[in-house]
Design an enzyme around this catalytic site. Sequence first.
Site, PDB file in Angstrom:
ATOM      1  N   ASP A 135       0.697   0.355   3.729  1.00 44.41           N
ATOM      2  CA  ASP A 135       0.165  -0.841   3.082  1.00 44.41           C
ATOM      3  C   ASP A 135       0.564  -2.064   3.901  1.00 44.41           C
ATOM      4  OD1 ASP A 135      -1.229  -2.263   1.176  1.00 44.41           O
ATOM      5  OD2 ASP A 135       0.467  -2.403  -0.210  1.00 44.41           O
ATOM      6  N   TYR A 137       0.098  -6.425   4.640  1.00 44.31           N
ATOM      7  CA  TYR A 137       0.386  -7.661   3.895  1.00 44.31           C
ATOM      8  C   TYR A 137      -0.356  -8.759   4.636  1.00 44.31           C
ATOM      9  CZ  TYR A 137       3.716 -10.860   1.457  1.00 44.31           C
ATOM     10  OH  TYR A 137       4.321 -11.817   0.671  1.00 44.31           O
ATOM     11  N   HIS A 142      -2.279 -14.890   0.203  1.00 44.98           N
ATOM     12  CA  HIS A 142      -1.378 -14.110  -0.651  1.00 44.98           C
ATOM     13  C   HIS A 142       0.075 -14.272  -0.180  1.00 44.98           C
ATOM     14  CE1 HIS A 142       0.337 -10.931  -3.061  1.00 44.98           C
ATOM     15  NE2 HIS A 142       0.766 -10.315  -1.970  1.00 44.98           N
ATOM     16  N   ARG A 151      10.216 -18.406  -2.505  1.00 40.62           N
ATOM     17  CA  ARG A 151      11.077 -19.014  -1.489  1.00 40.62           C
ATOM     18  C   ARG A 151      10.871 -20.528  -1.469  1.00 40.62           C
ATOM     19  NH1 ARG A 151       9.585 -14.189   0.997  1.00 40.62           N
ATOM     20  NH2 ARG A 151       7.874 -15.220   2.041  1.00 40.62           N
ATOM     21  N   GLU A 210      -6.986  -4.778  -3.234  1.00 36.71           N
ATOM     22  CA  GLU A 210      -6.924  -4.443  -1.810  1.00 36.71           C
ATOM     23  C   GLU A 210      -8.145  -3.615  -1.431  1.00 36.71           C
ATOM     24  OE1 GLU A 210      -3.232  -3.022  -0.271  1.00 36.71           O
ATOM     25  OE2 GLU A 210      -2.017  -4.027  -1.805  1.00 36.71           O
ATOM     26  N   ASP A 242      -3.290  -1.469  -5.624  1.00 38.13           N
ATOM     27  CA  ASP A 242      -1.870  -1.172  -5.419  1.00 38.13           C
ATOM     28  C   ASP A 242      -1.102  -1.642  -6.652  1.00 38.13           C
ATOM     29  OD1 ASP A 242       0.636  -0.666  -4.419  1.00 38.13           O
ATOM     30  OD2 ASP A 242       0.673  -2.400  -3.084  1.00 38.13           O
ATOM     31  N   LYS A 262       6.256   0.509  -6.583  1.00 36.01           N
ATOM     32  CA  LYS A 262       4.924   0.775  -6.049  1.00 36.01           C
ATOM     33  C   LYS A 262       4.571   2.261  -6.035  1.00 36.01           C
ATOM     34  CE  LYS A 262       4.172  -3.446  -4.160  1.00 36.01           C
ATOM     35  NZ  LYS A 262       2.960  -4.250  -4.269  1.00 36.01           N
TER      36      LYS A 262
END
Length: 424
Positions: A135, A137, A142, A151, A210, A242, A262
């Site tokens: 998978d 990213y 996103h 963060r 996804e 996912d 997951k």
Amino acid sequence: MTIKANNPEISSWINVNQESDFPIQNLPFGVFSIKNSSARIGVAIGNEILDLKELFELGYLADLGFQLSDFDNCYLNDMMIHGKLATRKLRNRISDLLNSESAELKNNIKDVNRVIVSQKDAIMQLPVKIGDYTDFYSSEQHAYNVGCMFRDPNNALLPNWKHIPVGYHGRSSSIIISDTPVHRPKGQQKPDDNSPPVFGPCKLFDFELEMGFITYQGKELGENITTNEADHYIFGMCLFNDLSARDIQKWEYVPLGPFLAKNFASSMSAWIVTLDALEPFRIPGPVQEPKVLPYLNYEGNKHLDIKLEVSLMPENGQAKIISNSNYKYMYWNMNQQLAHHSVNGCNINCGDLLASGTISGPDEGSYGSMLEISWKGTKPVDMPDGSQRKFINDNDTIIMKGYSEKNGLRIGFGKVATKILPSK
Ligand code: CA
């Protein structure tokens, strides 16, 4: 590249509605069974399925290099192992047989009755024996949204993000097909920073919008696939959900990434749309700045315009569309993902699944997870029945759909629908 089966001028003698995902220019592959029969390979056309096992037995697929066991099979892998050129020829041949101007099959009513099955009568099965599942990213919005929430909005993307198609290895054996319900997982969570962790059903259950792609047999261990070679090793694509337990993920992911949040289940759509069928929908990707390392450079249009939609349907309720996104929002394309995945000599096998990562667009209405849509639960979604959702409730069904459309030609993926049952 001209692919005969993609000719927009042709039509089929099988009736296909204007809104169908499966016109003769699509011809996606899947695995199905009907009552009292074994699983076999089929191709979707309109509301029907063309049964390739029966078609082969009747001699219509001779001289293409395939054998009966490639189609009399509960997975596509034995068919895919023949490679891109063979499956392209097969798809071209199927297109010829279904072409309204060809009498070869349509005039043989006895054969037609044997090879055409209504999708209503078919049970779809997981189409691929997935070897390895990765998978990525790869949607910038996103990654930015998640970075903002957890963060710092000023440094939302981690320093590696625009240099590396970030990814992790997932668990292939828990990938399920559309319409398979999933129980809410249980696990460790740490809702309160100042208290010890607790155990129980996930409270922040989420989906991730996804797309996945399925590979042909790659190269030997130690070899790599370049961005220019990547198309040759990609069979086709599916919708992919996912499923994610956000509270479990938040506590467990440091320092090695997702694990039990997951691996309990991820869901894929039943029909694999070939990369060939998607050729007309290629578009340029975003400008990549800072410049990527040379092995991640690519030539030509490697992104795809695929409209994506997520809706949420409560038990006995009305579905509500909660996101309209598009695969074109990817920062890293499949060619770059495959090149990166293999640049260290990692082998790619027939039937590997490489998923895109959550696909979020630039607007709030195009986010690809509840985490982003409800912005960590601060902006609940109003449902038609008056209830609200911050995350997914028990007995909700998540439905994802996708299609490409251009000049009246629609190439669709069907759907991936997943109902969430209460935890066991
Ligand atoms: Ca994901």
